[in-house]
Design a protein around this motif. Sequence first.
Motif, PDB file in Angstrom:
ATOM      1  N   THR A 177       0.857  -1.175   0.000  1.00  0.00           N
ATOM      2  CA  THR A 177       0.000   0.000   0.000  1.00  0.00           C
ATOM      3  C   THR A 177       0.899   1.232   0.000  1.00  0.00           C
ATOM      4  O   THR A 177       1.777   1.369   0.848  1.00  0.00           O
ATOM      5  N   ILE A 178       0.688   2.109  -0.987  1.00  0.00           N
ATOM      6  CA  ILE A 178       1.557   3.268  -1.145  1.00  0.00           C
ATOM      7  C   ILE A 178       1.083   4.396  -0.220  1.00  0.00           C
ATOM      8  O   ILE A 178      -0.067   4.796  -0.245  1.00  0.00           O
ATOM      9  N   ALA A 189     -11.012   2.164   0.505  1.00  0.00           N
ATOM     10  CA  ALA A 189     -11.006   1.630   1.865  1.00  0.00           C
ATOM     11  C   ALA A 189      -9.662   1.849   2.551  1.00  0.00           C
ATOM     12  O   ALA A 189      -9.594   2.026   3.768  1.00  0.00           O
ATOM     13  N   SER A 190      -8.583   1.852   1.769  1.00  0.00           N
ATOM     14  CA  SER A 190      -7.248   2.032   2.333  1.00  0.00           C
ATOM     15  C   SER A 190      -6.857   3.501   2.466  1.00  0.00           C
ATOM     16  O   SER A 190      -5.770   3.815   2.968  1.00  0.00           O
ATOM     17  N   GLY A 191      -7.732   4.421   2.028  1.00  0.00           N
ATOM     18  CA  GLY A 191      -7.363   5.826   1.982  1.00  0.00           C
ATOM     19  C   GLY A 191      -6.984   6.427   3.316  1.00  0.00           C
ATOM     20  O   GLY A 191      -6.160   7.347   3.381  1.00  0.00           O
ATOM     21  N   PHE A 192      -7.550   5.895   4.394  1.00  0.00           N
ATOM     22  CA  PHE A 192      -7.261   6.479   5.718  1.00  0.00           C
ATOM     23  C   PHE A 192      -5.811   6.289   6.123  1.00  0.00           C
ATOM     24  O   PHE A 192      -5.278   7.081   6.921  1.00  0.00           O
ATOM     25  N   PHE A 193      -5.132   5.238   5.603  1.00  0.00           N
ATOM     26  CA  PHE A 193      -3.734   5.027   5.962  1.00  0.00           C
ATOM     27  C   PHE A 193      -2.887   6.253   5.601  1.00  0.00           C
ATOM     28  O   PHE A 193      -1.980   6.634   6.342  1.00  0.00           O
ATOM     29  N   SER A 194      -3.173   6.830   4.438  1.00  0.00           N
ATOM     30  CA  SER A 194      -2.497   8.068   4.054  1.00  0.00           C
ATOM     31  C   SER A 194      -3.131   9.275   4.720  1.00  0.00           C
ATOM     32  O   SER A 194      -2.440  10.210   5.158  1.00  0.00           O
ATOM     33  N   GLY A 195      -4.470   9.264   4.812  1.00  0.00           N
ATOM     34  CA  GLY A 195      -5.192  10.427   5.308  1.00  0.00           C
ATOM     35  C   GLY A 195      -4.829  10.830   6.727  1.00  0.00           C
ATOM     36  O   GLY A 195      -4.733  12.020   7.035  1.00  0.00           O
ATOM     37  N   ILE A 196      -4.606   9.839   7.608  1.00  0.00           N
ATOM     38  CA  ILE A 196      -4.317  10.176   9.003  1.00  0.00           C
ATOM     39  C   ILE A 196      -2.933  10.793   9.167  1.00  0.00           C
ATOM     40  O   ILE A 196      -2.597  11.291  10.250  1.00  0.00           O
ATOM     41  N   THR A 253       1.587  -0.847  12.449  1.00  0.00           N
ATOM     42  CA  THR A 253       0.218  -0.684  12.930  1.00  0.00           C
ATOM     43  C   THR A 253      -0.185   0.786  12.806  1.00  0.00           C
ATOM     44  O   THR A 253       0.665   1.670  12.641  1.00  0.00           O
ATOM     45  N   VAL A 254      -1.478   1.033  12.919  1.00  0.00           N
ATOM     46  CA  VAL A 254      -1.968   2.410  12.934  1.00  0.00           C
ATOM     47  C   VAL A 254      -1.318   3.173  14.089  1.00  0.00           C
ATOM     48  O   VAL A 254      -0.922   4.335  13.942  1.00  0.00           O
ATOM     49  N   ALA A 255      -1.202   2.523  15.241  1.00  0.00           N
ATOM     50  CA  ALA A 255      -0.562   3.172  16.392  1.00  0.00           C
ATOM     51  C   ALA A 255       0.875   3.574  16.070  1.00  0.00           C
ATOM     52  O   ALA A 255       1.334   4.662  16.450  1.00  0.00           O
ATOM     53  N   GLU A 256       1.601   2.710  15.353  1.00  0.00           N
ATOM     54  CA  GLU A 256       2.977   3.022  14.981  1.00  0.00           C
ATOM     55  C   GLU A 256       3.032   4.155  13.965  1.00  0.00           C
ATOM     56  O   GLU A 256       3.944   4.988  13.996  1.00  0.00           O
TER      57      GLU A 256
END
Length: 324
Positions: A177-178, A189-196, A253-256
């Motif tokens: 995932t870029i 669905a994966s957009g939040f990984f970049s968005g946050i 992880t999201v936390a990381e």
Amino acid sequence: MKITIIGAAGMIGRKLAERIAQTGAIGGQTVDAMTLVDVVAPDVATDFTGQRVSYAADLTEAGVAAKLVADKPDVIVHLAAIVSGEAEADMDKGYRVNLDGTRALLEAIAGVPDYCPRVIYASSLAVFGAPFPTKISDDFNLTPLTSYGTQKAMGELLLNDYSRRGILDGVGIRFPTICIRPGKPNKAASGFFSGILREPLNGQEAILPVDDDVRHWFASPRAAVGYIEHAAMMDTAPLGAQRCMTMPGVSATVAEQIEALRAVAGDEAVALIRREPDATIASIVAGWPRDFDTVRALETGFRAENSFEEIIRIYLEDEMGQSA
């Protein structure tokens, strides 16, 4: 050397074309001519000093694939695809673009006498399906659980077979995932990984729809371009008959992710993340792979970041012009 990039209007295609225009080369080899193709005419790489052609074309239409290979490009980068959500929602369109379009390209290559180009095929982690081991190895079976993953797995098999027959010299790249993707938020669905990360770095609020313990596999846009640059000129003999590989990346992880954001941009940036659980997105993400052992890719020279903090600093450099 001649290179053709199919899907050049997308984020990775555009960055690759800009990189070639900037350096005048790919993988250390001088590029004399570059053809950029997508369903909309790509508008990039205007400073390229060699011969440059850019036009709109649909690979699934009759005659388009033959036109793309008529001048015998040495390297063909096949990035064009209908992505996961759309491929699942519209099965016919997904198979037409992701499978039929790919086969049309390979068949067009086969129809040109005395021609064996390097073909770089953009695949996906979606070729893997649960249940997963803790860390997915190179010999883990392709077990897709979506139409998109199935289409990409079929494309990988085609690339292997056409390479085995000497019709082309293929390298299949399964992209992580870029992240962080530039631009505005999208509905993927994966957009939040970049968005946050992207939104707080730009002083804007971001929505986090999943728990902090969600883990995934990531690489930067810079790494994505680097994969293709390496694939263009690498020695493919060590790949044997299996031409497709999962690329190196960072499992986090999201936390990381959030702690890396804190380390780079401080508590004020982290405070802009608003938790808003979304059961649908959480369910989708739960079925995605989390970590990989990418021995083949590393042994053959592919590289990526070593930490999520590094990924964030690359975004600051490449997209915001800030020294990291």
